[in-house]
Design a protein around this motif. Structure first.
Motif, PDB file in Angstrom:
ATOM      1  N   SER A 131       0.824  -1.207   0.000  1.00 11.66           N
ATOM      2  CA  SER A 131       0.000   0.000   0.000  1.00 11.66           C
ATOM      3  C   SER A 131       0.864   1.265   0.000  1.00 11.66           C
ATOM      4  N   ILE A 132       2.160   1.133   0.271  1.00 15.96           N
ATOM      5  CA  ILE A 132       3.062   2.291   0.244  1.00 15.96           C
ATOM      6  C   ILE A 132       3.524   2.486  -1.199  1.00 15.96           C
ATOM      7  N   GLY A 133       3.384   3.704  -1.689  1.00 14.09           N
ATOM      8  CA  GLY A 133       3.670   3.973  -3.095  1.00 14.09           C
ATOM      9  C   GLY A 133       5.088   3.593  -3.484  1.00 14.09           C
ATOM     10  N   ARG A 134       5.246   3.214  -4.746  1.00 15.04           N
ATOM     11  CA  ARG A 134       6.552   2.805  -5.276  1.00 15.04           C
ATOM     12  C   ARG A 134       7.576   3.933  -5.153  1.00 15.04           C
ATOM     13  N   GLY A 135       7.101   5.181  -5.224  1.00 16.11           N
ATOM     14  CA  GLY A 135       7.995   6.333  -5.148  1.00 16.11           C
ATOM     15  C   GLY A 135       8.814   6.376  -3.878  1.00 16.11           C
ATOM     16  N   GLN A 136       8.256   5.861  -2.779  1.00 16.90           N
ATOM     17  CA  GLN A 136       8.983   5.852  -1.511  1.00 16.90           C
ATOM     18  C   GLN A 136      10.220   4.960  -1.595  1.00 16.90           C
ATOM     19  N   LEU A 137      10.032   3.772  -2.175  1.00 15.21           N
ATOM     20  CA  LEU A 137      11.169   2.863  -2.326  1.00 15.21           C
ATOM     21  C   LEU A 137      12.213   3.476  -3.261  1.00 15.21           C
ATOM     22  N   GLU A 138      11.724   4.079  -4.351  1.00 11.67           N
ATOM     23  CA  GLU A 138      12.654   4.677  -5.316  1.00 11.67           C
ATOM     24  C   GLU A 138      13.438   5.819  -4.691  1.00 11.67           C
ATOM     25  N   ALA A 139      12.747   6.658  -3.896  1.00  5.30           N
ATOM     26  CA  ALA A 139      13.441   7.777  -3.257  1.00  5.30           C
ATOM     27  C   ALA A 139      14.533   7.250  -2.333  1.00  5.30           C
ATOM     28  N   ALA A 140      14.212   6.194  -1.587  1.00  7.48           N
ATOM     29  CA  ALA A 140      15.192   5.638  -0.652  1.00  7.48           C
ATOM     30  C   ALA A 140      16.369   5.010  -1.397  1.00  7.48           C
ATOM     31  N   LEU A 141      16.053   4.215  -2.439  1.00 13.16           N
ATOM     32  CA  LEU A 141      17.132   3.586  -3.214  1.00 13.16           C
ATOM     33  C   LEU A 141      18.018   4.656  -3.862  1.00 13.16           C
ATOM     34  N   ALA A 142      17.371   5.713  -4.371  1.00 13.74           N
ATOM     35  CA  ALA A 142      18.127   6.772  -5.044  1.00 13.74           C
ATOM     36  C   ALA A 142      19.062   7.494  -4.079  1.00 13.74           C
ATOM     37  N   GLN A 143      18.762   7.433  -2.779  1.00 10.70           N
ATOM     38  CA  GLN A 143      19.665   8.053  -1.803  1.00 10.70           C
ATOM     39  C   GLN A 143      20.780   7.113  -1.358  1.00 10.70           C
ATOM     40  N   GLY A 144      20.777   5.895  -1.891  1.00 12.02           N
ATOM     41  CA  GLY A 144      21.843   4.959  -1.565  1.00 12.02           C
ATOM     42  C   GLY A 144      21.472   3.934  -0.502  1.00 12.02           C
ATOM     43  N   PHE A 145      20.195   3.918  -0.067  1.00  9.26           N
ATOM     44  CA  PHE A 145      19.771   2.873   0.854  1.00  9.26           C
ATOM     45  C   PHE A 145      19.817   1.517   0.139  1.00  9.26           C
ATOM     46  N   SER A 146      20.186   0.457   0.888  1.00  9.21           N
ATOM     47  CA  SER A 146      20.010  -0.891   0.357  1.00  9.21           C
ATOM     48  C   SER A 146      18.515  -1.215   0.409  1.00  9.21           C
ATOM     49  N   TYR A 147      18.129  -2.324  -0.237  1.00 11.44           N
ATOM     50  CA  TYR A 147      16.722  -2.715  -0.218  1.00 11.44           C
ATOM     51  C   TYR A 147      16.254  -2.933   1.221  1.00 11.44           C
ATOM     52  N   VAL A 148      17.072  -3.649   1.990  1.00 13.45           N
ATOM     53  CA  VAL A 148      16.697  -3.923   3.389  1.00 13.45           C
ATOM     54  C   VAL A 148      16.650  -2.620   4.200  1.00 13.45           C
ATOM     55  N   GLY A 149      17.627  -1.744   3.961  1.00 17.64           N
ATOM     56  CA  GLY A 149      17.643  -0.455   4.658  1.00 17.64           C
ATOM     57  C   GLY A 149      16.419   0.385   4.325  1.00 17.64           C
ATOM     58  N   ALA A 150      16.036   0.390   3.051  1.00 17.83           N
ATOM     59  CA  ALA A 150      14.843   1.135   2.626  1.00 17.83           C
ATOM     60  C   ALA A 150      13.606   0.587   3.329  1.00 17.83           C
ATOM     61  N   MET A 151      13.529  -0.740   3.406  1.00 14.21           N
ATOM     62  CA  MET A 151      12.403  -1.363   4.103  1.00 14.21           C
ATOM     63  C   MET A 151      12.391  -0.930   5.566  1.00 14.21           C
ATOM     64  N   ARG A 152      13.552  -1.014   6.185  1.00 12.89           N
ATOM     65  CA  ARG A 152      13.624  -0.789   7.634  1.00 12.89           C
ATOM     66  C   ARG A 152      13.319   0.662   8.007  1.00 12.89           C
ATOM     67  N   TYR A 153      13.876   1.608   7.257  1.00 10.08           N
ATOM     68  CA  TYR A 153      13.760   3.003   7.671  1.00 10.08           C
ATOM     69  C   TYR A 153      12.590   3.731   7.007  1.00 10.08           C
ATOM     70  N   ILE A 154      12.190   3.299   5.818  1.00  8.87           N
ATOM     71  CA  ILE A 154      11.208   4.071   5.054  1.00  8.87           C
ATOM     72  C   ILE A 154       9.874   3.322   4.917  1.00  8.87           C
ATOM     73  N   ILE A 155       9.924   2.108   4.418  1.00  8.03           N
ATOM     74  CA  ILE A 155       8.677   1.438   4.038  1.00  8.03           C
ATOM     75  C   ILE A 155       7.955   0.855   5.251  1.00  8.03           C
ATOM     76  N   ILE A 156       8.655   0.045   6.050  1.00  2.02           N
ATOM     77  CA  ILE A 156       7.969  -0.653   7.148  1.00  2.02           C
ATOM     78  C   ILE A 156       7.407   0.314   8.198  1.00  2.02           C
ATOM     79  N   PRO A 157       8.137   1.380   8.591  1.00  2.00           N
ATOM     80  CA  PRO A 157       7.518   2.304   9.558  1.00  2.00           C
ATOM     81  C   PRO A 157       6.193   2.881   9.051  1.00  2.00           C
TER      82      PRO A 157
END
Lengths: 235, 241
Positions: A131-157
């Protein structure tokens, strides 16, 4: 006092007679100990279910097919077989395979409800992540987050806020489902009540009080669920 | 700084980028224009590998990102992107949006990240909004925060993917002003936009992309005074009115 009710037969005899209630209330400590076991199994089981559910939920949304496949198999297996069989497997079948392994009944209970509800929570977490928009993952990845890091700090919260109501609902079901370990002498509330009731035939009052015990554990969570749902709608 | 070599991208049967060759030297401000569906966004998203090209090479800061086990996440730390839809983190304050990646990804101490973030927020005129949440800001303000967030990574390259396309008209200029201000610093910039005024003012070079191919490239003056190809002329005649 008892003279007053002399002519009222069902209070003297039968499944709900006063002596049965009196016997029960003089043994309430037995039920109390059972309730503590239930709370222990439920809280550790919930912790396991949340951990497993988060991992399964993240795996279900991974871009790696193999991880999605593993998560799918796990979810379908645990959702489509009875919890009771899973518990029996751990209790009866596993010791035949590995006779040296003796898992304590309480641990079997924790593993049973943990793995079973882990599957359901995995599906809840998956829906939340999606339900969290794809843009959130892309923004996190574009900042250099790993997939797991993006999940932990951006998507899952963010997903957690959305999935909190269905999660508390799962917690309620998990508490009730801990009662399956009564069948393998788990020492929980259901087992304590049933073995006490069976000894003297005090089934009626005991089941009512045991049921009330589960109600007292679950109802606050159910109220919390409704509050959370209202809050989610509010934003 | 950036070099695309024979880049092709297919989405199923759709051939979105066709043998793209493009080099962006350090410090250049490159503006990419062209009709919708022409491949502009896909092109800029290939530079930081949000889209993986079907073939070819993407070299950023002397690293070929198409190579096996290329350090993509590492390179992305120095290639910041500003999105059309802002993509701020809604559960974080404006300040936290700017400090999260520097702290978590780059390991910058919190105090330092906060200090530089407040500096960049000042620069985009939003320091006083530091403790608010993105939902409390207008679209233009959100995009300026997104720019501050990008800057706080201290990037070597800034990628802008239609940064003003999702904004109400009255908010476009405040965002463009910030980007133009940045263009005057030494940073390398690639901007996909429909804002021709911006291209004119800020670009060193303009590339016209249509149907997945670079049709024409040149200085802004070349484009607005003397475009060569019919497709470029047709596009510019539609957009400049």
């Amino acid at each position: 006092m008892s003279g007053l009710f002399q002519n009222i037969g069902f209070l003297q005899q039968g499944p709900f007679s006063i002596p049965r209630w009196e016997a029960l209330f003089s043994h309430l400590d037995v039920l109390g100990q059972g309730a503590l076991v239930t709370l222990l199994v439920a809280s550790l089981g919930l912790a396991l279910a949340l951990a497993l559910g988060t991992v399964i939920g993240v795996m279900s949304t991974s871009h790696w097919k193999i991880l999605r496949g593993i998560a799918r198999v796990y979810v379908e297996f645990f959702q489509n077989t009875p919890l009771l069989i899973q518990v029996f497997m751990l209790y009866n079948a596993l010791p035949m395979l590995y006779p040296q392994v003796m898992i304590p009944v309480i641990v079997i209970g924790i593993m049973g409800v943990g793995m079973y509800h882990g599957a359901y929570i995995g599906e809840v977490v998956r829906a939340g992540i999606q339900s969290i928009g794809r843009g959130q993952l892309e923004a996190a990845l574009a900042q250099g987050f790993s997939y797991v890091g993006a999940m932990r700090y951006i998507i899952i919260p963010q997903a957690m806020r959305i999935v909190l109501p269905p999660l508390t609902n799962q917690a309620v079901n998990l508490i009730k489902n801990t009662s399956v370990i009564a069948i393998i002498a788990g020492g929980d509330l259901m087992y304590a009540g049933d073995s006490f009731a069976g000894r003297y035939g005090h089934y009626g009052p005991t089941y009512i009080v045991v049921g009330l015990g589960y109600f007292l554990m679950c109802f606050p969570l159910a109220v919390l669920t409704r509050r959370l749902e209202d809050r989610t709608k509010g934003v | 700084m950036i070099k695309l070599v024979d880049v092709n991208k297919h989405f199923g049967l759709h051939h979105v980028l066709k043998d793209i060759n493009l080099e962006v030297p350090m410090g250049e401000k490159l503006v990419v224009i062209g009709p919708s569906g022409g491949g502009k966004s896909t092109l800029i998203r290939c530079i930081n590998m949000l889209e993986r090209p079907s073939s070819g090479h993407v070299v950023v800061d002397a690293v070929d990102l198409m190579a096996h086990r290329a350090p993509i996440a590492k390179i992305r730390q120095s290639v910041a992107m500003v999105f059309q839809s802002f993509n701020l983190y809604p559960h974080k304050t404006v300040l936290e949006n700017c400090t999260l990646a520097p702290i978590v990804v780059k390991g910058v101490p919190k105090e330092e990240a906060t200090e530089t973030a407040l500096g960049y927020l000042e620069r985009v005129g939003l320091r006083e909004k530091a403790d608010q949440y993105p939902a409390q800001l207008s679209g233009g303000q959100q995009q300026r925060v997104a720019i501050a967030r990008a800057l706080n990574m201290h990037p070597k390259v800034m990628l802008f993917d239609e940064p003003t396309s999702a904004l109400d008209p009255e908010m476009i200029q405040e965002v463009l002003d910030v980007i133009i201000g940045l263009a005057h610093s030494g940073i390398t910039m690639v901007v996909v936009t429909h804002e021709m005024g911006f291209a004119h003012e800020a670009a060193d070079r303009v590339v016209f992309l249509d149907d997945g191919m670079i049709i024409e490239e040149g200085t802004p003056e070349h484009f607005f005074k003397n475009p060569q190809h019919d497709r470029t002329k047709l596009f510019l005649s539609k957009i400049l009115r």
